[in-house]
Design a protein around this motif. Structure first.
Motif: not given
Length: 372
Positions: A190-217
């Motif tokens: 979760r931290a890697l998915n949320q932190k700015e500058g992380s190589p995983f920023k918004d790339k992980i499919k986390i349950l309960g979120t619906a932000d930018d599904k096109e980036k989640e791989t």
């Protein structure tokens, strides 16, 4: 208490009336349940000697040895529970029920109760080594039911069961009060998915979120399960140890090389574990930025095929550096990646098929070209 075979088991039961008929719900000790139950296994029998004839009888599935082994271990955890009912069928001649006392009497012998649902739980309970109080099991008991109705009950149960999403399981560990590899990996992902500058920023499919599904791989479950392999050879046992108020053992030697993030986890240096993974994948995304960040159906680097291959290679590269427990700079990994012939366009489904075959092919190429 183990009874003699001429004695009776007493079960407190309530009578239930439903459209299918009358049945009973009660509580039975695990030793008694193991003794009296049997599964009418759906089996393959050999008929004609010249050719095998498939003769199927019964309504149960064969026992899965791996599933039984898993449950055998689970029942001995400090918080083991089977809240759902084991479903049994018993012939009328073997049953005595006192409607006033609400007690059912059953013979203490083999092959009394046919298992319609719960055979793996019962098999696992044979290896229960817990407290002297035993392991009580809630049971649903059908009496003198037609074989057709038995089959309908079994089929209905198994048809309507929905497999639990693995990412949901990973997510639920956030609510755990005690430390565990599962909770640690959940928090790191979760931290890697949320932190700015992380190589995983918004790339992980986390349950309960619906932000930018096109980036989640990459799914949360895929990431957590792979990361956990570097922390523990037995996550459930570690979790059980923490719940007992103890601390699991550290690893040394070959075992630590197999799971190089183990001792950081035991020392509760979760931030360092996250930083180690961050630095490694920072090198990946800097080497192949378009293949990592762009989401295209044919590209595999930022999906499970590429992710799992690079996670596998991470262990080799990290251990080779000889600084287990330290945060290794991305520059080290970039120097390894510079040795490869892999270009961004190479990370496609034609070169690396989705699945274990493509993962192994990519991993092997990384190993060979970096001479790791």
């Amino acid at each position: 208490m183990i009874l003699a075979e001429d004695q009776k088991i007493e079960i407190k039961c309530l009578e239930v009336k439903q459209p299918i008929g009358t049945y009973y719900i009660g509580v039975i000790g695990h030793e008694d349940l193991v003794k009296i139950s049997y599964a009418d296994i759906r089996r393959l029998e050999v008929g004609d000697e010249k050719r095998e004839v498939e003769i199927y009888s019964g309504i149960q599935r064969e026992l899965s040895k791996n599933r039984v082994k898993e449950i055998s271990k689970y029942v001995n955890l400090i918080d083991a529970t089977f809240p759902s009912s084991v479903i049994l069928h018993i012939n009328e001649k073997d049953v005595e029920y006192n409607n006033e006392t609400k007690i059912m009497y059953l013979p203490f012998r083999d092959n009394v109760a046919k298992v319609l649902d719960g055979q793996h739980r019962i098999a696992g309970l044979e290896n229960y080594e817990g407290t002297k109080d035993g392991f009580d099991v809630n049971v649903t008991i059908f009496i003198e039911m037609e074989l057709e109705d038995q089959a309908i009950v079994f089929a209905t149960i198994n048809k309507t069961q929905t497999k639990v999403n693995k990412s949901l399981v990973a997510d639920l560990f956030a609510f755990a009060k005690f430390r565990s590899p599962q909770k640690t990996c959940h928090n790191i992902v979760r931290a890697l998915n949320q932190k700015e500058g992380s190589p995983f920023k918004d790339k992980i499919k986390i349950l309960g979120t619906a932000d930018d599904k096109e980036k989640e791989t990459i799914t949360q479950a895929t990431f957590s399960e792979k990361l956990m392999q570097f922390l523990s050879k037995d996550p459930m046992d570690d979790r059980n140890t923490y719940k007992k108020g103890k601390i699991p053992e550290k690893y040394t030697g070959i075992e630590l090389e197999r799971r190089p993030l183990r001792n950081l986890f035991i020392e509760e240096n979760d931030a360092d574990i996250a930083k180690i993974i961050w630095e490694y994948f920072d090198a990946v995304q800097e080497k192949w930025p378009n293949a990592w960040w762009e989401v295209k159906r044919e590209m595999i680097l930022n999906k499970s095929t590429g992710f799992l291959a690079f996670m596998r290679f991470f262990k080799d590269a990290y251990v080779k550096k000889g600084e287990i427990g330290s945060i290794v700079s991305k520059d080290y990994y970039k120097s390894l990646f510079d040795k490869t012939t892999l270009k961004e366009k190479d990370f496609n489904r034609d070169n690396f098929l989705p699945g274990s075959g493509g993962q192994s092919k990519l991993y092997n190429q990384l190993v060979e070209e970096t001479e790791i």
